[in-house]
Design a protein around this motif. Structure first.
Motif, PDB file in Angstrom:
ATOM      1  N   PRO A  16      72.873 -24.146 -54.923  1.00 14.31           N
ATOM      2  CA  PRO A  16      72.105 -25.380 -54.746  1.00 14.31           C
ATOM      3  C   PRO A  16      70.622 -25.186 -55.107  1.00 14.31           C
ATOM      4  O   PRO A  16      70.052 -24.106 -54.873  1.00 14.31           O
ATOM      5  CB  PRO A  16      72.282 -25.688 -53.261  1.00 14.31           C
ATOM      6  CG  PRO A  16      73.591 -25.050 -52.904  1.00 14.31           C
ATOM      7  CD  PRO A  16      73.638 -23.788 -53.719  1.00 14.31           C
ATOM      8  N   PRO A  17      69.976 -26.213 -55.677  1.00 13.66           N
ATOM      9  CA  PRO A  17      68.577 -26.090 -56.088  1.00 13.66           C
ATOM     10  C   PRO A  17      67.608 -25.587 -55.020  1.00 13.66           C
ATOM     11  O   PRO A  17      66.714 -24.788 -55.339  1.00 13.66           O
ATOM     12  CB  PRO A  17      68.217 -27.504 -56.555  1.00 13.66           C
ATOM     13  CG  PRO A  17      69.505 -28.051 -57.032  1.00 13.66           C
ATOM     14  CD  PRO A  17      70.537 -27.504 -56.088  1.00 13.66           C
ATOM     15  N   PRO A  18      67.710 -26.018 -53.733  1.00 10.98           N
ATOM     16  CA  PRO A  18      66.745 -25.484 -52.751  1.00 10.98           C
ATOM     17  C   PRO A  18      66.763 -23.960 -52.667  1.00 10.98           C
ATOM     18  O   PRO A  18      65.717 -23.327 -52.527  1.00 10.98           O
ATOM     19  CB  PRO A  18      67.203 -26.134 -51.446  1.00 10.98           C
ATOM     20  CG  PRO A  18      67.859 -27.407 -51.863  1.00 10.98           C
ATOM     21  CD  PRO A  18      68.569 -27.062 -53.141  1.00 10.98           C
ATOM     22  N   GLN A  19      67.940 -23.370 -52.751  1.00  7.82           N
ATOM     23  CA  GLN A  19      68.030 -21.908 -52.723  1.00  7.82           C
ATOM     24  C   GLN A  19      67.436 -21.311 -53.984  1.00  7.82           C
ATOM     25  O   GLN A  19      66.727 -20.302 -53.940  1.00  7.82           O
ATOM     26  CB  GLN A  19      69.492 -21.479 -52.573  1.00  7.82           C
ATOM     27  CG  GLN A  19      70.152 -21.910 -51.274  1.00  7.82           C
ATOM     28  CD  GLN A  19      71.611 -21.510 -51.223  1.00  7.82           C
ATOM     29  OE1 GLN A  19      72.049 -20.592 -51.900  1.00  7.82           O
ATOM     30  NE2 GLN A  19      72.389 -22.225 -50.404  1.00  7.82           N
ATOM     31  N   ALA A  20      67.736 -21.928 -55.133  1.00 10.09           N
ATOM     32  CA  ALA A  20      67.211 -21.412 -56.395  1.00 10.09           C
ATOM     33  C   ALA A  20      65.692 -21.536 -56.454  1.00 10.09           C
ATOM     34  O   ALA A  20      64.994 -20.621 -56.914  1.00 10.09           O
ATOM     35  CB  ALA A  20      67.852 -22.160 -57.563  1.00 10.09           C
ATOM     36  N   LEU A  21      65.158 -22.659 -55.976  1.00 14.78           N
ATOM     37  CA  LEU A  21      63.707 -22.860 -56.002  1.00 14.78           C
ATOM     38  C   LEU A  21      62.984 -21.874 -55.092  1.00 14.78           C
ATOM     39  O   LEU A  21      61.823 -21.521 -55.331  1.00 14.78           O
ATOM     40  CB  LEU A  21      63.373 -24.290 -55.579  1.00 14.78           C
ATOM     41  CG  LEU A  21      63.716 -25.385 -56.595  1.00 14.78           C
ATOM     42  CD1 LEU A  21      63.658 -26.756 -55.943  1.00 14.78           C
ATOM     43  CD2 LEU A  21      62.754 -25.313 -57.779  1.00 14.78           C
ATOM     44  N   ASP A  23      63.841 -18.780 -54.669  1.00 10.96           N
ATOM     45  CA  ASP A  23      64.025 -17.415 -55.162  1.00 10.96           C
ATOM     46  C   ASP A  23      62.760 -16.935 -55.863  1.00 10.96           C
ATOM     47  O   ASP A  23      62.373 -17.497 -56.894  1.00 10.96           O
ATOM     48  CB  ASP A  23      65.209 -17.376 -56.125  1.00 10.96           C
ATOM     49  CG  ASP A  23      65.579 -15.966 -56.549  1.00 10.96           C
ATOM     50  OD1 ASP A  23      64.772 -15.038 -56.328  1.00 10.96           O
ATOM     51  OD2 ASP A  23      66.678 -15.783 -57.102  1.00 10.96           O
ATOM     52  N   PRO A  24      62.077 -15.909 -55.363  1.00  6.43           N
ATOM     53  CA  PRO A  24      60.827 -15.457 -55.983  1.00  6.43           C
ATOM     54  C   PRO A  24      61.051 -14.525 -57.172  1.00  6.43           C
ATOM     55  O   PRO A  24      60.090 -14.127 -57.835  1.00  6.43           O
ATOM     56  CB  PRO A  24      60.131 -14.710 -54.838  1.00  6.43           C
ATOM     57  CG  PRO A  24      61.264 -14.129 -54.057  1.00  6.43           C
ATOM     58  CD  PRO A  24      62.387 -15.142 -54.133  1.00  6.43           C
ATOM     59  N   GLN A  25      62.294 -14.157 -57.448  1.00  2.00           N
ATOM     60  CA  GLN A  25      62.569 -13.137 -58.455  1.00  2.00           C
ATOM     61  C   GLN A  25      62.768 -13.689 -59.865  1.00  2.00           C
ATOM     62  O   GLN A  25      62.944 -12.916 -60.800  1.00  2.00           O
ATOM     63  CB  GLN A  25      63.816 -12.346 -58.043  1.00  2.00           C
ATOM     64  CG  GLN A  25      63.692 -11.650 -56.710  1.00  2.00           C
ATOM     65  CD  GLN A  25      62.496 -10.708 -56.646  1.00  2.00           C
ATOM     66  OE1 GLN A  25      62.271  -9.942 -57.583  1.00  2.00           O
ATOM     67  NE2 GLN A  25      61.738 -10.775 -55.570  1.00  2.00           N
ATOM     68  N   GLY A  26      62.777 -14.982 -60.031  1.00  2.49           N
ATOM     69  CA  GLY A  26      63.001 -15.528 -61.362  1.00  2.49           C
ATOM     70  C   GLY A  26      62.695 -17.002 -61.423  1.00  2.49           C
ATOM     71  O   GLY A  26      62.121 -17.577 -60.494  1.00  2.49           O
ATOM     72  N   ALA A  41      72.001 -25.042 -59.453  1.00  4.67           N
ATOM     73  CA  ALA A  41      71.001 -24.468 -60.349  1.00  4.67           C
ATOM     74  C   ALA A  41      71.213 -22.967 -60.463  1.00  4.67           C
ATOM     75  O   ALA A  41      71.802 -22.340 -59.577  1.00  4.67           O
ATOM     76  CB  ALA A  41      69.584 -24.765 -59.838  1.00  4.67           C
ATOM     77  N   CYS A  42      70.743 -22.406 -61.564  1.00  4.91           N
ATOM     78  CA  CYS A  42      70.868 -20.971 -61.809  1.00  4.91           C
ATOM     79  C   CYS A  42      69.481 -20.380 -61.984  1.00  4.91           C
ATOM     80  O   CYS A  42      68.663 -20.897 -62.756  1.00  4.91           O
ATOM     81  CB  CYS A  42      71.705 -20.717 -63.058  1.00  4.91           C
ATOM     82  SG  CYS A  42      71.734 -18.987 -63.603  1.00  4.91           S
TER      83      CYS A  42
END
Length: 298
Positions: A16-21, A23-26, A41-42
């Motif tokens: 889900p986008p909230p988790q992807a957003l 993510d500080p690694q990419g 999202a990826c």
């Protein structure tokens, strides 16, 4: 092949986008819009993106472009054609008469792409006439996403390279882009492409890939090219570019224009803070009217 299968080859996956957003690694490199369900999202770091770009998947798209006759773009388009031929990539590059200004000429892009997409019945990839192919773009071959283009900073959509698959959703996106370009001839084509994408994604399943701007080489001193070839490409610290983006419009815009910039001309810098935030946050509840997308000028 699905988008999930495609990115899995590079060891990537959707969430889900909230988790992807968070993510500080990419950065987010792909998005699956699913109205009525949870979007996905990826996220990938640079090494993950490089792995994705270097994995050939299938047949290349039809590369599409045009140039204005009796302008320096004619010679640039010949260079583009030669580079496509060199790498055995199919193409359709056509001449058009100038409409008298750079913005009006770029407004032809949507209709030219739509015609090639409808006529060919295959995936197409728009490429600006002042670009050239440095090496075969493996990431566009057999790409299962509906659309792929460069999105910088999470909101700035760049239209020099746009991959478009054969799905009905792409047909709706192209139809909306053409309609917007006809209605607003003073607005930059990439602003209207961004709005067409947003309006389509509000109500339609749409799989989008955000390409890294590093896929292209822009004009720079030769010493930087040498440094990157020796130090950065072998170590995976930079993407080895596929496209030579000459950015000739920065020099030729005044040549093509019959007059100075129209006072009503609208470009990327004019996008409102609210619209930028909606794109970055995947907030499809934002008002999709052009009046809300563009900031009011003083």
């Amino acid at each position: 092949m699905t988008p999930s299968d495609y990115i899995a080859r590079a060891g990537l996956s959707f969430r889900p986008p909230p988790q992807a957003l968070a993510d500080p690694q990419g950065r987010i490199v792909a998005h699956l819009r699913r109205p009525g369900a949870v979007d996905l999202a990826c996220t990938a770091d640079l090494r993950g993106e490089i792995a994705l770009y270097e994995t050939p998947q299938g047949e290349p798209p039809l590369f599409v472009s045009y140039y204005t006759t009796d302008t320096p773009y004619e010679g640039l388009a010949a260079d583009l054609r030669a580079s496509l031929d060199h790498h055995h990539l199919p193409h359709r590059i056509q001449p058009v008469a100038s409409r008298g200004s750079w913005v009006a000429n770029t407004g032809l892009k949507a209709r030219v792409i739509q015609a090639a997409w409808q006529d060919s019945g295959r995936p197409v990839c728009w490429i600006d006439a002042d670009a050239a192919i440095l090496r075969p773009p493996a990431f566009l071959m057999g790409n299962p996403f509906d659309v792929a283009f460069v999105r910088r900073q999470g909101w700035e959509d760049i239209s020099y390279l746009i991959y478009l698959n054969t799905s009905p959703a792409v047909g709706r996106l192209l139809a909306e882009w053409v309609r917007l370009c006809d209605e607003y001839p003073h607005v930059w084509d990439q602003v209207l492409f961004s709005l067409a994408w947003f309006r389509t994604a509000r109500d339609t399943d749409l799989a989008s890939q955000w390409l890294n701007s590093g896929i292209s080489r822009t004009p720079r001193p030769w010493i930087r090219d040498l440094r990157d070839r020796i130090l950065h490409y072998p170590s995976g610290r930079k993407i080895r570019p596929f496209i030579d983006q000459k950015q000739a419009s920065r020099q030729l815009k005044a040549y093509v224009n019959a007059s100075a910039r129209h006072r009503d001309e609208i470009g990327t810098d004019d996008l409102s803070a609210g619209y930028r935030a909606a794109l970055k946050g995947y907030d499809f509840s934002f008002d999709p009217r052009l009046e809300a997308v563009v900031a009011r000028r003083a």
